[in-house]
Write an enzyme that holds these catalytic residues in place. Structure first.
Site, PDB file in Angstrom:
ATOM      1  N   PHE A 286       0.798  -1.228   0.000  1.00 38.88           N
ATOM      2  CA  PHE A 286       0.000   0.000   0.000  1.00 38.88           C
ATOM      3  C   PHE A 286       0.832   1.280   0.000  1.00 38.88           C
ATOM      4  O   PHE A 286       0.412   2.297   0.583  1.00 38.88           O
ATOM      5  CB  PHE A 286      -0.980   0.007   1.181  1.00 38.88           C
ATOM      6  CG  PHE A 286      -1.656  -1.307   1.416  1.00 38.88           C
ATOM      7  CD1 PHE A 286      -2.299  -1.966   0.382  1.00 38.88           C
ATOM      8  CD2 PHE A 286      -1.625  -1.915   2.660  1.00 38.88           C
ATOM      9  CE1 PHE A 286      -2.906  -3.202   0.587  1.00 38.88           C
ATOM     10  CE2 PHE A 286      -2.228  -3.147   2.879  1.00 38.88           C
ATOM     11  CZ  PHE A 286      -2.875  -3.795   1.833  1.00 38.88           C
ATOM     12  N   CYS A 287       1.994   1.272  -0.634  1.00 42.88           N
ATOM     13  CA  CYS A 287       2.873   2.452  -0.644  1.00 42.88           C
ATOM     14  C   CYS A 287       3.141   2.942   0.777  1.00 42.88           C
ATOM     15  O   CYS A 287       3.264   4.152   1.029  1.00 42.88           O
ATOM     16  CB  CYS A 287       2.291   3.574  -1.496  1.00 42.88           C
ATOM     17  SG  CYS A 287       2.271   3.211  -3.258  1.00 42.88           S
ATOM     18  N   ALA A 288       3.206   1.997   1.697  1.00 49.54           N
ATOM     19  CA  ALA A 288       3.540   2.293   3.091  1.00 49.54           C
ATOM     20  C   ALA A 288       4.360   1.116   3.612  1.00 49.54           C
ATOM     21  O   ALA A 288       4.024   0.492   4.616  1.00 49.54           O
ATOM     22  CB  ALA A 288       2.274   2.500   3.920  1.00 49.54           C
TER      23      ALA A 288
END
Length: 456
Positions: free
Chosen positions: A378-380
């Site tokens: 999740f781009c995290a």
């Protein structure tokens, strides 16, 4: 500690109907045969555009004209539309009179713009829990990355300790999310802003996940800047906002050099060019602006305000309770959380399923049930690895994204929803999770270009 971004909603308040969005009647084919109405449950990545927004854009389209440079009627109309959109966004965010609203391409673009405007030798403080859009832009600054807190109180205490050890005479900026794009949990923004200001630092709020779900007041939260994206706020792709204090933006070189950002340009005797830049938001809006994008964002702001955030929040809490209660009945499902089950949150829920690779599970939800969710990190990446790092995970029938050397192959599943989500979509999602866990997938899957897809 209360989370200051959450409005009070009466316990007996009725739940409103979902807002009309594009794609609500779209049908998709199932790999097992037949078609089904698509259940869009990936709002945290991109929310479907509100029908109201799309209608407003369509009504304006025949009147499309150049902005700020034309004497013709359509140019003047488009200019008024663009500048009035700026005013609408400022009202939506409850900006201060002296604040600027800059139109950008996205939250990522907004925070990169701010990163370019930092004073020399600025120190940036950011939690490892941030989305990459707010974790990565600060490459030219001195960055202190803070450990993931496990309570809102710990978040404030961690920031205060870090700020207490900084050079008190140099500039500093704190970057913090309003709502996590992984867990949906709300952060204590007002308290973090107070801590930042007490130590002479400024603060920027990444409101990409907060603004579509809750009212955001720059004044009340006392943040210096706020950034968000149109495509998460029920507007089409390609528009974003950076709003807040003007001084650092006014003193910085333009984010892009070109027409619109320049007030005057003249040749010097030595053959070079002398430029005077605008001091308004136009300084960082070089080139022909995305008028339709700005107007769409303003339309979404108006639509959400008129719908009433109290009603929207009440409906979303109703859906959150449904999903969390349904998943809690499946022992193989583990929900991911920093602050615990009772933490206030928006409609973003991530989880893993014992015995399943998350990519495989998400592919089966799509191919066999017509349900769109997200899987991965999740781009995290730092946050998801922190939440999953201690647990082994079976890779099931499809491989997870490639892991770094020495790391487990980790990913999770995220379901997210909002103002346009009907009850039927979340009911179908919960039922599909139960069935997949109980009976397994009906189809076989393979890995293709790093994604799990149905085998044909």
């Amino acid at each position: 500690m209360s989370v200051s971004a959450v409005p009070t909603v009466a316990a007996d308040q009725s739940v409103c109907a979902p807002l009309p969005v594009l794609g609500r009647d779209v049908t998709v084919p199932l790999v097992t045969g037949g078609e089904v109405t698509y259940a869009a449950l990936d709002y945290a990545a991109s929310a479907p555009a509100l029908q109201r927004v799309w209608d407003d854009v369509a009504a304006y389209a025949p009147y499309y004209g150049s902005v700020h440079r034309g004497a013709g009627y359509l140019s003047q109309l488009s200019t008024d539309l663009f500048e009035n959109a700026r005013k609408t966004v400022a009202e939506f965010l409850d900006c201060r009179a002296e604040d600027q609203v800059v139109f950008t391409r996205s939250t990522t673009d907004s925070l990169n713009l701010l990163a370019r405007a930092l004073p020399a030798d600025c120190q940036v403080f950011v939690f490892e829990t941030e989305h990459h859009a707010s974790l990565l832009p600060w490459r030219d600054a001195r960055v202190t990355c803070l450990d993931a807190p496990r309570t809102p109180e710990q978040a404030v205490a961690t920031l205060e300790r870090a700020l207490a050890g900084r050079d008190p005479h140099g500039p500093a900026l704190v970057c913090v999310t309003g709502a996590s794009n992984v867990t949906g949990e709300l952060w204590p923004v007002r308290e973090l802003a107070a801590a930042a200001h007490a130590h002479g630092a400024r603060i920027v709020l990444d409101a990409a996940q907060l603004a579509p779900h809750h009212p955001v007041s720059v004044r009340d939260l006392d943040v210096d800047w706020v950034a968000f994206s149109g495509h998460k706020l029920y507007a089409p792709f390609g528009s974003g906002v950076l709003a807040g204090r003007a001084d650092w933006l006014r003193e910085a070189e333009p984010y892009l050099a070109g027409g619109g950002a320049s007030r005057t340009v003249a040749r010097r005797a030595d053959g070079s060019v002398d430029v005077r830049w605008h001091e308004s938001a136009a300084r960082h809006e070089a080139g022909s602006p995305n008028v339709i994008g700005a107007y769409a964002v303003a339309s979404a702001c108006t639509a959400l305000t008129e719908a009433g955030f109290d009603d929207l929040v009440a409906r979303e809490r109703h859906l959150i309770r449904k999903v969390r209660a349904g998943l809690a009945e499946v022992p193989e499902v583990r929900l991911l959380s920093l602050f615990g089950d009772d933490a206030p949150r928006v409609g973003v829920i991530s989880f893993v399923v014992a015995g399943w690779n998350s990519s495989h599970f998400a592919a089966a939800l799509s191919a066999e049930y017509g349900i769109g969710v997200r899987d991965g990190l999740f781009c995290a990446h730092p946050l998801v690895r922190t939440l999953l790092g201690g647990d082994p995970q079976s890779q099931g029938e499809c491989g997870a994204p490639e892991a770094a050397p020495g790391e487990k192959s980790l990913n999770a599943i995220r379901v997210s929803f909002g103002a346009g989500t009907p009850d039927e979509h979340v009911d179908r999602f919960v039922a599909a999770v139960r069935e997949l866990v109980r009976d397994g997938a009906k189809w076989t899957y393979r890995t293709e270009d790093g994604r799990c897809v149905p085998a044909v």
